[in-house]
Design an enzyme around this catalytic site. Sequence first.
Site, PDB file in Angstrom:
ATOM      1  N   CYS A   5      -6.163  12.400  -0.295  1.00 14.53           N
ATOM      2  CA  CYS A   5      -4.876  12.373  -0.343  1.00 14.53           C
ATOM      3  C   CYS A   5      -4.359  13.001  -1.681  1.00 14.53           C
ATOM      4  O   CYS A   5      -3.182  13.486  -2.044  1.00 14.53           O
ATOM      5  CB  CYS A   5      -4.053  11.015  -0.362  1.00 14.53           C
ATOM      6  SG  CYS A   5      -4.141   9.794  -1.560  1.00 14.53           S
ATOM      7  N   CYS A  82      -4.745   1.150   1.403  1.00 11.87           N
ATOM      8  CA  CYS A  82      -4.699   1.775  -0.033  1.00 11.87           C
ATOM      9  C   CYS A  82      -4.795   0.788  -1.147  1.00 11.87           C
ATOM     10  O   CYS A  82      -4.178  -0.237  -1.126  1.00 11.87           O
ATOM     11  CB  CYS A  82      -3.278   2.436   0.026  1.00 11.87           C
ATOM     12  SG  CYS A  82      -3.054   3.317  -1.706  1.00 11.87           S
ATOM     13  N   CYS A 339       9.637   8.948 -17.114  1.00 10.15           N
ATOM     14  CA  CYS A 339       8.526   9.331 -16.191  1.00 10.15           C
ATOM     15  C   CYS A 339       7.710  10.332 -16.628  1.00 10.15           C
ATOM     16  O   CYS A 339       6.666  10.371 -15.535  1.00 10.15           O
ATOM     17  CB  CYS A 339       8.729   8.626 -14.918  1.00 10.15           C
ATOM     18  SG  CYS A 339      10.004   9.947 -14.122  1.00 10.15           S
TER      19      CYS A 339
END
Length: 384
Positions: A5, A82, A339
């Site tokens: 992923c 996950c 961020c």
Amino acid sequence: MAKKCGGCEFQGMPYAEQLKHKEKRVRILLDSFGKVHPIIGMKDPYHYRNKVHAVFDRDRRGNAISGVYQKGTHKVVPVDSCMIEDQKADKIIVTIRGLLKSFKIKTYDEDTQYGLLRHVLIRRGFSTGEIMVVLVTASPVFPSKNNFVKALRKVHPEITTVVQNINDRGTSMVLGTRDVVLYGKGFIEDKLCGCTFRISAQSFYQVNPVQTEKLYGLALEYADLKGDETVWDLYCGIGTISLFLAQKAKQVYGVEIVPQAIDDAKENAKINAIDNAEFFVGKAEEVLPEYYAEYEREHNGETAHADVIVVDPPRKGCDETLLETIVKMQPEKVVYVSCDSATLARDLKYLCANGYEIKMCRGVDQFPQSVHVETCVLLSKLGQ
């Protein structure tokens, strides 16, 4: 799975090494502005995401699959569990996928634009345990939706609300603009830093509440409010930082582009009995300059002033028009929550060239197992 992923680039690296790597990156970008303090890590860096998003598709044999887009593509990598996602949310997504065949619900195909279910979004209140399931459909027509919700809640009675979000646009956006509540209140509540927050399907809310308390606590510490300040909180979301600030300030103004988030912010102020916070819908780079110009007109050229301005922008950072207005308003302090260290460095360069200096800078590991890191910076006017 991480390699497939592409989302958890650091998975497999010891956590202490992850923290060193992130702190080094922040230092490389920001050391020239001032001292960077040690990064704040997480005690248990797994299963922290309280917001889980699954894409639905079909495999070559026509079977429904759910998971995440492979990095840089629209190819769906099937995921049942996950390492960074809430485990209950993962189980609910697997249950939804299992129900599709018996309810004759087809997953959406981006190429043919045929099918109903596009995405599932799950939010879980970290302290309350409340769970919201958002079913993103390509059409408002959802056959047997009530029975579908009953079947889902029979397996997971802990689900407190189910919302259908209609996204009939041929874009890569996950959510459409229209929500239909199928069960419950249409929102969940969570507690953070002593405040209660209402969270809707489309509201921004930090995905790691444990680290968010540390990050926002740092922002509050840097603001160091005494009780008589006017504060602007730009990119305020549902008012999380705004309401923490309002408990210590004279007046707080919050700005956010998403109307539903501002509705939540206003409601959150009521829930927490806070009456000194006001919220505006719009782009921060438009709302603040317009406010500044209007104030000047109405007060015969007198300059609008803020004591503290807090910014928590998306990854692209702040627009230069916004930075110009911040400098014009001459706040004693600017608290920048970022961020993306690269866009943070760009914006700090502008602010430090226009009368500000960095007093404090510290990273917070908001996204363990990934390369991303949050940074909180305190800037003060030169000479203070």
